[in-house]
Design an enzyme around this catalytic site. Structure first.
Site, PDB file in Angstrom:
ATOM      1  N   HIS A   1       0.841  -1.212   0.000  1.00  0.00           N
ATOM      2  CA  HIS A   1       0.000   0.000   0.000  1.00  0.00           C
ATOM      3  C   HIS A   1       0.872   1.255   0.000  1.00  0.00           C
ATOM      4  CE1 HIS A   1      -3.430   2.568   1.498  1.00  0.00           C
ATOM      5  NE2 HIS A   1      -2.408   3.238   2.002  1.00  0.00           N
ATOM      6  N   GLU A   2       1.875   1.281   0.858  1.00  0.00           N
ATOM      7  CA  GLU A   2       2.742   2.461   0.937  1.00  0.00           C
ATOM      8  C   GLU A   2       3.592   2.627  -0.321  1.00  0.00           C
ATOM      9  OE1 GLU A   2       2.329   4.666   3.122  1.00  0.00           O
ATOM     10  OE2 GLU A   2       0.923   3.467   4.295  1.00  0.00           O
TER      11      GLU A   2
ATOM     12  N   HIS B   1       1.746   4.349  -3.102  1.00  0.00           N
ATOM     13  CA  HIS B   1       1.712   5.810  -2.996  1.00  0.00           C
ATOM     14  C   HIS B   1       2.933   6.425  -3.694  1.00  0.00           C
ATOM     15  CE1 HIS B   1      -1.782   6.320  -0.567  1.00  0.00           C
ATOM     16  NE2 HIS B   1      -1.296   5.771   0.519  1.00  0.00           N
TER      17      HIS B   1
ATOM     18  N   GLU C   1      -6.181   6.890  -0.957  1.00  0.00           N
ATOM     19  CA  GLU C   1      -6.088   5.722  -0.078  1.00  0.00           C
ATOM     20  C   GLU C   1      -6.799   4.525  -0.691  1.00  0.00           C
ATOM     21  OE1 GLU C   1      -4.177   5.457   2.418  1.00  0.00           O
ATOM     22  OE2 GLU C   1      -3.575   7.561   2.375  1.00  0.00           O
TER      23      GLU C   1
END
Length: 305
Positions: free
Chosen positions: A140-141, A144, A215
């Site tokens: 997930h990070e 980004h 997100e």
């Protein structure tokens, strides 16, 4: 270099619109300050200085504020191993790996581009998550970073920071120096405060709207890259539940960085804060991951037959 994270046209479009609107707002704001303060050199130099500092040093500032430190492979071999695998799988440069000595379970990514990025996790997160769950959070990070929305959020938040500082400066200048000013000066300061407050409010709302979408985009990209949406859903449920049990007074320092966190640092009763949250609700995120899980299962079934 294009990574293997699934691109998101919706996110790209929203980032472009947000930066365009904030750019217009920024021009109007700086122009108004120049007219009111009658010193374009001071306004432009200060504004440019803050923007440059936030863009170039945002990763260091975030790490310092959240007590993060860069860690080598010898100290955290398993953490580095997960980041290595995901970076290779995503075909992107490996970011700097950092750890923050905080009990609050969370993670964040920062940096101006994939070649100058940092991924940081807290010790509280490392203690609580299983390997597959940690992989989902780190994916997930990394998404980004790959989507470049970390840099966009950093730049976008700059205008709100400047407007907030101007409001604070004007307020204290008027408060402690009001007796030495004439009526015209008081009107100028009141106008500066009003314009700055309006700019802050507009930028606040624009950034929150972009942040909530990014997100969801990161959850989608991470789930598709790893092929394990259920592991990410499990991590979300576990982290959100543990954060909700932490007293709100212990989360206040972290809340300033909610836009960068995997899960916002909200207490038991967020109240109106939920309406202006940097993240979509847990229900929305789990619902999306559930749909992706079903889609991957349907896609995998014919191949496994």
């Amino acid at each position: 270099m294009q990574s293997r994270f699934r691109s998101d046209r919706g996110l790209t479009a929203r980032m472009g619109v947000t930066l365009f609107l904030l750019g217009l707002l920024y021009v109007v704001f700086v122009g108004t300050l120049i007219v009111l303060l009658k010193s374009w050199v001071l306004v432009v130099v200060v504004a440019a200085g803050f923007l440059g500092a936030q863009y170039w040093f945002s990763d260091r500032v975030a790490l310092f504020a959240m007590r993060g430190r860069v860690v080598e492979r010898e100290e955290y071999p398993e953490l580095h191993g997960v980041v290595d695998r995901l970076s290779t799988l995503a075909d992107m440069p490996k970011p700097v790996v950092a750890v923050s000595d905080m009990d609050m379970p969370n993670a964040f990514a920062t940096g101006r581009n994939p070649g100058h990025a940092v991924v940081c996790v807290t010790t509280g997160l490392l203690r609580r998550l299983e390997p597959a769950e940690l992989e989902g959070v780190l994916a997930h990070e990394l998404s980004h970073v790959a989507h470049k929305d970390v840099a966009v959020i950093t730049i976008a938040s700059f205008l709100g920071v400047i407007a907030g500082l101007v409001v604070r400066f004007a307020f204290y200048s008027q408060l402690f120096g009001g007796g030495r000013r004439d009526q015209n000066t008081a009107v100028v300061f009141a106008t500066v405060m009003g314009v700055s407050a309006a700019v802050y409010a507009i930028s606040f709302l624009l950034i929150r709207a972009l942040s909530r979408y990014r997100e969801l985009a990161a959850d989608r990209a991470a789930a598709l890259l790893t092929g394990r949406p259920s592991a990410l859903a499990s991590a979300l449920t576990k982290v959100s539940g543990d954060i909700a049990r932490i007293p709100t007074k212990d989360l206040r320092t972290a809340q300033a960085f909610n836009a960068f966190y995997f899960t916002p640092a909200l207490g038991r009763e967020p109240g109106l804060a939920r309406l202006f949250s940097t993240h979509p609700s847990l229900e929305q995120r789990l619902g999306q991951l559930g749909r992706i899980s079903a889609e991957l299962g349907e896609a995998a079934a014919p191949g496994g037959a």
